[in-house]
Design a protein around this motif. Structure first.
Motif, mmCIF file in Angstrom:
data_model
loop_
_atom_site.group_PDB
_atom_site.id
_atom_site.type_symbol
_atom_site.label_atom_id
_atom_site.label_comp_id
_atom_site.label_asym_id
_atom_site.label_seq_id
_atom_site.Cartn_x
_atom_site.Cartn_y
_atom_site.Cartn_z
ATOM 1 N N ASN A 22 0.812 -1.217 0.000
ATOM 2 C CA ASN A 22 0.000 0.000 0.000
ATOM 3 C C ASN A 22 0.843 1.263 0.000
ATOM 4 O OD1 ASN A 22 -2.448 -1.492 0.151
ATOM 5 N ND2 ASN A 22 -2.131 -1.755 2.355
ATOM 6 N N LYS A 38 -8.623 2.986 -1.464
ATOM 7 C CA LYS A 38 -9.459 2.202 -2.387
ATOM 8 C C LYS A 38 -8.659 1.765 -3.596
ATOM 9 C CE LYS A 38 -13.405 0.392 -3.477
ATOM 10 N NZ LYS A 38 -13.946 -0.725 -2.676
ATOM 11 N N GLU A 41 -6.354 -1.097 -2.620
ATOM 12 C CA GLU A 41 -7.100 -2.341 -2.412
ATOM 13 C C GLU A 41 -7.433 -3.017 -3.741
ATOM 14 O OE1 GLU A 41 -11.386 -3.837 -0.500
ATOM 15 O OE2 GLU A 41 -10.850 -1.715 -0.480
ATOM 16 N N ARG A 44 -4.170 -4.280 -5.647
ATOM 17 C CA ARG A 44 -3.629 -5.533 -5.130
ATOM 18 C C ARG A 44 -4.522 -6.718 -5.502
ATOM 19 N NH1 ARG A 44 0.537 -8.702 -4.312
ATOM 20 N NH2 ARG A 44 0.439 -9.936 -2.399
ATOM 21 N N THR A 200 -3.933 -7.564 9.056
ATOM 22 C CA THR A 200 -5.193 -6.809 9.024
ATOM 23 C C THR A 200 -6.375 -7.557 9.631
ATOM 24 O OG1 THR A 200 -5.605 -7.594 6.761
ATOM 25 C CG2 THR A 200 -4.461 -5.487 7.002
#
Length: 227
Positions: A22, A38, A41, A44, A200
């Motif tokens: 990230n 966003k 996310e 990835r 996470t």
């Protein structure tokens, strides 16, 4: 979950495990207008999906760098961004992703304890070399193994076999770390002793193969191995 013993080599997935995937978007948060999380996310997710799908489609392998660009293009369109200069900045940053803060000291502790260390990654050799060099951890690694040698991606068992062949050891003598639940499951199914680095708080994947340990980050690993 049981104890981890008899380890000769500690092997790490790269992206999301040693290197923060990230980070590229986070560094450009202002330019991305708050869409960085966003975008990261989706980027990835598509990066992984395209690697799996290309492997299943047969003769559709391309290096991970192409998969990374394709995933970014999808992600930018999905969040409503069309900016070639910004795209270039994001891709340039991917070559020098930040390692997680605990990584250098953790790797040094493993080396000091007499364990071999390696990366096993979907990343192309050039991408991995860039990340390793920019993070300054190259002297703490004995090998950087890329799927590019085979022309298909994880979680094919032939990829995990690269480790046992390189170090000439049995699967159960490998402690494998990944932040990806699917990768952790596949490596455990292959026979590695696996630590899932669940940064996470994700639920466990419903797949064959169960990690022996679940870690919050990699700082816990040396003590877990008795170092």
């Amino acid at each position: 979950m049981t104890e981890i013993t008899g380890i000769k080599a500690c092997v790490f997935d790269a992206y999301g495990t040693l290197f923060d995937v990230n980070a590229a978007a986070a560094h450009l948060k202002d330019e991305l207008g708050g869409k960085d999380a966003k975008l990261a996310e989706i980027w990835r997710l598509k990066q992984l999906q395209y690697s799996w799908l290309r492997s299943l489609m047969g003769d559709c392998y391309v290096e991970f760098w192409q998969v990374t660009q394709d995933g970014l293009d999808f992600a930018m369109e999905a969040v409503g961004l069309k900016d070639d200069a910004l795209r270039k900045k994001l891709l340039d940053l991917y070559w020098k992703l930040d390692s997680y803060p605990e990584v250098p000291a953790m790797l040094q502790a493993l080396k000091d304890g007499g364990l071999a260390t390696a990366i096993l990654s979907n990343g192309s050799p050039a991408m991995l070399d860039g990340a390793v060099q920019s993070s300054g951890i190259g002297d703490r690694l004995d090998a950087v193994l890329s799927v590019d040698e085979h022309g298909f991606y994880k979680p094919r068992p032939e990829i995990y076999e690269m480790v046992t062949e390189y170090f000439a050891i049995a699967p159960q003598e490998v402690c494998f770390m990944s932040s990806n639940g699917w990768d952790a499951a596949a490596a455990a199914h292959f026979g590695f002793q696996v630590c899932w680095v669940n940064r996470t708080g994700q639920p466990q994947e419903r797949l064959p193969g169960e990690p022996k340990k679940v870690l919050n980050d990699l700082s816990e690993l040396p003590a877990l191995l008795g170092l």
